[in-house]
Write a protein that holds these residues in place. Sequence first.
Motif, PDB file in Angstrom:
ATOM      1  N   ALA A 213      -2.085   9.485  -7.227  1.00  0.00           N
ATOM      2  CA  ALA A 213      -2.345   8.050  -7.297  1.00  0.00           C
ATOM      3  C   ALA A 213      -2.443   7.425  -5.908  1.00  0.00           C
ATOM      4  O   ALA A 213      -1.675   7.766  -5.010  1.00  0.00           O
ATOM      5  CB  ALA A 213      -1.220   7.373  -8.073  1.00  0.00           C
ATOM      6  N   ILE A 214      -3.400   6.518  -5.743  1.00  0.00           N
ATOM      7  CA  ILE A 214      -3.462   5.716  -4.518  1.00  0.00           C
ATOM      8  C   ILE A 214      -3.648   4.269  -4.913  1.00  0.00           C
ATOM      9  O   ILE A 214      -4.089   3.965  -6.014  1.00  0.00           O
ATOM     10  CB  ILE A 214      -4.603   6.140  -3.563  1.00  0.00           C
ATOM     11  CG1 ILE A 214      -5.949   6.160  -4.290  1.00  0.00           C
ATOM     12  CG2 ILE A 214      -4.294   7.474  -2.914  1.00  0.00           C
ATOM     13  CD1 ILE A 214      -7.122   6.327  -3.368  1.00  0.00           C
ATOM     14  N   ASN A 215      -3.312   3.366  -3.997  1.00  0.00           N
ATOM     15  CA  ASN A 215      -3.404   1.935  -4.287  1.00  0.00           C
ATOM     16  C   ASN A 215      -4.748   1.336  -3.908  1.00  0.00           C
ATOM     17  O   ASN A 215      -5.149   0.338  -4.475  1.00  0.00           O
ATOM     18  CB  ASN A 215      -2.286   1.178  -3.556  1.00  0.00           C
ATOM     19  CG  ASN A 215      -0.950   1.410  -4.230  1.00  0.00           C
ATOM     20  OD1 ASN A 215      -0.883   1.681  -5.415  1.00  0.00           O
ATOM     21  ND2 ASN A 215       0.114   1.311  -3.464  1.00  0.00           N
TER      22      ASN A 215
ATOM     23  N   PRO B  75       3.445  10.145  -6.278  1.00  0.00           N
ATOM     24  CA  PRO B  75       2.097   9.769  -6.733  1.00  0.00           C
ATOM     25  C   PRO B  75       1.341  10.921  -7.389  1.00  0.00           C
ATOM     26  O   PRO B  75       0.464  10.697  -8.220  1.00  0.00           O
ATOM     27  CB  PRO B  75       1.408   9.272  -5.459  1.00  0.00           C
ATOM     28  CG  PRO B  75       2.302   9.620  -4.319  1.00  0.00           C
ATOM     29  CD  PRO B  75       3.670   9.852  -4.859  1.00  0.00           C
TER      30      PRO B  75
HETATM   31  C1  NAG Z   1       1.461   1.337  -3.868  1.00  0.00           C
HETATM   32  O1  NAG Z   1       1.930   0.030  -3.709  1.00  0.00           O
HETATM   33  C2  NAG Z   1       3.288  -0.135  -4.134  1.00  0.00           C
HETATM   34  C3  NAG Z   1       3.618  -1.623  -4.085  1.00  0.00           C
HETATM   35  O2  NAG Z   1       3.179  -2.212  -2.889  1.00  0.00           O
HETATM   36  C4  NAG Z   1       4.195   0.733  -3.266  1.00  0.00           C
HETATM   37  O3  NAG Z   1       5.540   0.580  -3.651  1.00  0.00           O
HETATM   38  C5  NAG Z   1       3.773   2.180  -3.417  1.00  0.00           C
HETATM   39  O4  NAG Z   1       4.542   3.001  -2.557  1.00  0.00           O
HETATM   40  C6  NAG Z   1       2.293   2.339  -3.095  1.00  0.00           C
HETATM   41  N1  NAG Z   1       1.922   3.704  -3.469  1.00  0.00           N
HETATM   42  C7  NAG Z   1       1.156   4.460  -2.700  1.00  0.00           C
HETATM   43  C8  NAG Z   1       0.838   5.808  -3.256  1.00  0.00           C
HETATM   44  O5  NAG Z   1       0.703   4.085  -1.624  1.00  0.00           O
END
Ligand code: NAG
Length: 225
Positions: free
Chosen positions: A34-36, A88
């Motif tokens: 998973a990525i954001n 992730p």
């Molecule tokens: C995605 O965003 C959330 C909330 O900002 C954060 O807690 C998380 O670590 C992020 N995940 C990745 C895979 O970057």
Amino acid sequence: MKGVQFLVAFVLLALASKLVSASDPGPLQDFCVAINDTKDGVFVNGKFCKDPKLATAKDFFLPGLNIPGNTSNQVGSMVTPANVQQIPGLNTLGISLVRIDYAPYGGLNPPHTHPRATEILVVVEGTLSVGFVTSNTDNRLFTKVLYPGDVFVFPEGMIHFQFNIGSTNAVAFAALSSQNPGVITIANAVFGSDPAINPDVLAKAFQLDQNIVKQLQSRFWWDNN
Ligand SMILES: *[C@@H]1O[C@H](CO)[C@@H](O)[C@H](O)[C@H]1NC(C)=O
Ligand SMILES: *[C@@H]1O[C@H](CO)[C@@H](O)[C@H](O)[C@H]1NC(C)=O
């Protein structure tokens, strides 16, 4: 007539497959870290995935589940999660893990449900009284005292709890059949909702005096996970 039979069979199959697909979907590829953000990503299964070429062992790794959770709180327990939020690489894989610590003499993981997962728990240390309750109208309680090495299953969606009835710390690990099982702690959701549920509703539902409901609603409902 043949057409009607076909239609009935089709509808039944459609209903059956709806039930079958109620849990996390099966993976469509080896993995989908998973990525954001969508930069360097591909879109699969409704989630953004990291380009597999950019995935590393770190995406599938989480240290620290040897560290006891802090149980100095009003329920005397702490859940340390290892789900897709922390790892992730669990994205789309339909599995996760928790460590649960319980204080001696009554550390409680209070009645709660996981809306998306069955749980299988193994006790590593201590003595736990555990149980789950089936849905209406039986509301049958299945309960057992567990010692180190004992395993117990909490079926998906059932309200369940674990209670430390021993004089030492207790520790358990549990696997859950979802990358993101979700938790609904019954007392917190009912009496600690934001905004508060109309006290008339809770007074009638729980057959309590309204003052008791208001008192319950004014409490701080600790969230152990
Ligand atoms: C995605 O965003 C959330 C909330 O900002 C954060 O807690 C998380 O670590 C992020 N995940 C990745 C895979 O970057
Ligand atoms: C555990 O939590 C309590 C209450 O928040 C805090 O006072 C205490 O310092 C914590 N202990 C450790 C070892 O972090």
